[in-house]
Design a protein around this motif. Structure first.
Motif, PDB file in Angstrom:
ATOM      1  N   LEU A 134      53.680  38.335  46.228  1.00 31.31           N
ATOM      2  CA  LEU A 134      52.234  38.440  46.382  1.00 31.31           C
ATOM      3  C   LEU A 134      51.905  39.382  47.538  1.00 31.31           C
ATOM      4  O   LEU A 134      52.411  39.235  48.647  1.00 31.31           O
ATOM      5  N   ARG A 135      51.024  40.348  47.274  1.00 28.08           N
ATOM      6  CA  ARG A 135      50.579  41.280  48.305  1.00 28.08           C
ATOM      7  C   ARG A 135      49.063  41.373  48.262  1.00 28.08           C
ATOM      8  O   ARG A 135      48.458  41.306  47.198  1.00 28.08           O
ATOM      9  N   TYR A 136      48.446  41.545  49.414  1.00 25.52           N
ATOM     10  CA  TYR A 136      46.994  41.690  49.483  1.00 25.52           C
ATOM     11  C   TYR A 136      46.648  42.548  50.687  1.00 25.52           C
ATOM     12  O   TYR A 136      47.513  42.893  51.504  1.00 25.52           O
ATOM     13  N   ARG A 137      45.376  42.880  50.806  1.00 22.99           N
ATOM     14  CA  ARG A 137      44.909  43.644  51.955  1.00 22.99           C
ATOM     15  C   ARG A 137      44.020  42.741  52.817  1.00 22.99           C
ATOM     16  O   ARG A 137      43.250  41.940  52.297  1.00 22.99           O
ATOM     17  N   ARG A 138      44.181  42.849  54.110  1.00 21.32           N
ATOM     18  CA  ARG A 138      43.362  42.057  55.024  1.00 21.32           C
ATOM     19  C   ARG A 138      41.911  42.514  54.960  1.00 21.32           C
ATOM     20  O   ARG A 138      41.599  43.670  55.224  1.00 21.32           O
ATOM     21  N   TYR A 190      47.921  46.026  54.669  1.00 24.06           N
ATOM     22  CA  TYR A 190      48.553  45.220  53.641  1.00 24.06           C
ATOM     23  C   TYR A 190      49.321  44.071  54.278  1.00 24.06           C
ATOM     24  O   TYR A 190      49.864  44.196  55.383  1.00 24.06           O
ATOM     25  N   GLY A 195      42.113  33.025  44.823  1.00 25.87           N
ATOM     26  CA  GLY A 195      41.808  33.373  46.201  1.00 25.87           C
ATOM     27  C   GLY A 195      40.578  32.636  46.689  1.00 25.87           C
ATOM     28  O   GLY A 195      39.547  32.663  46.037  1.00 25.87           O
ATOM     29  N   ILE A 204      41.225  37.726  52.300  1.00 21.74           N
ATOM     30  CA  ILE A 204      42.180  38.252  51.324  1.00 21.74           C
ATOM     31  C   ILE A 204      41.445  39.131  50.319  1.00 21.74           C
ATOM     32  O   ILE A 204      40.470  38.708  49.715  1.00 21.74           O
ATOM     33  N   VAL A 205      41.933  40.371  50.162  1.00 21.68           N
ATOM     34  CA  VAL A 205      41.314  41.318  49.235  1.00 21.68           C
ATOM     35  C   VAL A 205      42.376  41.851  48.281  1.00 21.68           C
ATOM     36  O   VAL A 205      43.467  42.244  48.709  1.00 21.68           O
ATOM     37  N   GLY A 206      42.063  41.852  46.991  1.00 19.08           N
ATOM     38  CA  GLY A 206      42.940  42.469  46.001  1.00 19.08           C
ATOM     39  C   GLY A 206      44.312  41.846  45.903  1.00 19.08           C
ATOM     40  O   GLY A 206      45.312  42.559  45.756  1.00 19.08           O
ATOM     41  N   ALA A 207      44.393  40.527  45.962  1.00 19.31           N
ATOM     42  CA  ALA A 207      45.693  39.860  45.871  1.00 19.31           C
ATOM     43  C   ALA A 207      46.313  40.090  44.499  1.00 19.31           C
ATOM     44  O   ALA A 207      45.662  39.899  43.472  1.00 19.31           O
ATOM     45  N   GLU A 208      47.579  40.483  44.484  1.00 19.65           N
ATOM     46  CA  GLU A 208      48.290  40.689  43.230  1.00 19.65           C
ATOM     47  C   GLU A 208      49.785  40.580  43.467  1.00 19.65           C
ATOM     48  O   GLU A 208      50.275  40.799  44.570  1.00 19.65           O
TER      49      GLU A 208
END
Length: 213
Positions: free
Chosen positions: A71-75, A88, A162, A167-171
């Protein structure tokens, strides 16, 4: 008026006695039991703790793995830590607040607090969770007053919900993709991704711990 959040801290000199390191240490078994012992923790107003270099705040930092993806997302700007906005991250978790204090007296403690942090940010079905490393980054102001405990969290599928504005754009992205462009990641995520193979190997070798969902 809302009461300010009080967060779990320990004295930096305790960390110095155990052995200060820069970056990541896989010797989590050396640090975690001592730093979560009831006699060694205290709760401090978060605004004060962020500036008081005599203390470190203990932060669960969960790497959520599904098969060969992470799982990766942008702060996002909704997170309280403005110094991390836009970077990220592959770590999910956050401060342990005084609301969890009674858990320590009941012997549940750190893992239960980590579960609460996970569920506040994403809704996941955990199949296995293992503490595998400790992170320290004294090279930055934010890192100096925090200590991260890295957990590898295995999930059965990529379903998540989410709940946190930070958390933005978690994928879920392939592991091979996640380890690219590390300069765009916050420092703790960079440390994890640089040694991701070691972290996953350690998690696989350790017997399953307490389920957190």
């Amino acid at each position: 008026m809302a009461t300010e959040e009080r967060v779990l801290c320990f004295e930096r000199n305790l960390f110095e006695k155990l052995g200060v390191f820069q970056g990541m240490s896989l010797r989590v078994e050396k640090y975690l039991p001592v730093l979560t012992a009831r006699s060694n923790v205290t709760y401090i107003n978060r605004s004060a703790a962020e500036q008081d270099r005599r203390y470190k705040q203990l932060i669960p930092y969960a790497l959520i793995i599904c098969g060969d993806k992470i799982l990766r997302y942008r702060r996002g700007k909704g997170g309280q830590e403005t110094r991390l906005h836009g970077l990220y991250s592959v770590g999910v978790g956050g401060h342990i607040s005084e609301e969890d204090g009674s858990l320590f007296s009941n012997g549940i403690g750190y893992h239960e607090a980590m579960r609460r942090e996970l569920m506040e940010e994403v809704s996941i079905e955990v199949t296995k969770e293992t503490a595998v490393a400790v992170i320290n980054d004294d090279s930055t102001d934010v890192g100096y007053v925090h200590l991260g405990v890295v957990h590898v969290v295995q999930v059965a599928d990529e379903t998540l919900n989410g709940r946190c504005h930070g958390i933005v754009g978690a994928e879920f992205v392939p592991l091979g993709e996640a380890v690219k462009n590390l300069d765009a990641c916050e420092s703790w995520s960079r440390f994890c991704l640089e040694r991701l193979d070691e972290l996953l190997a350690k998690a696989a070798a350790i017997a399953p711990e307490r389920a957190v969902a």
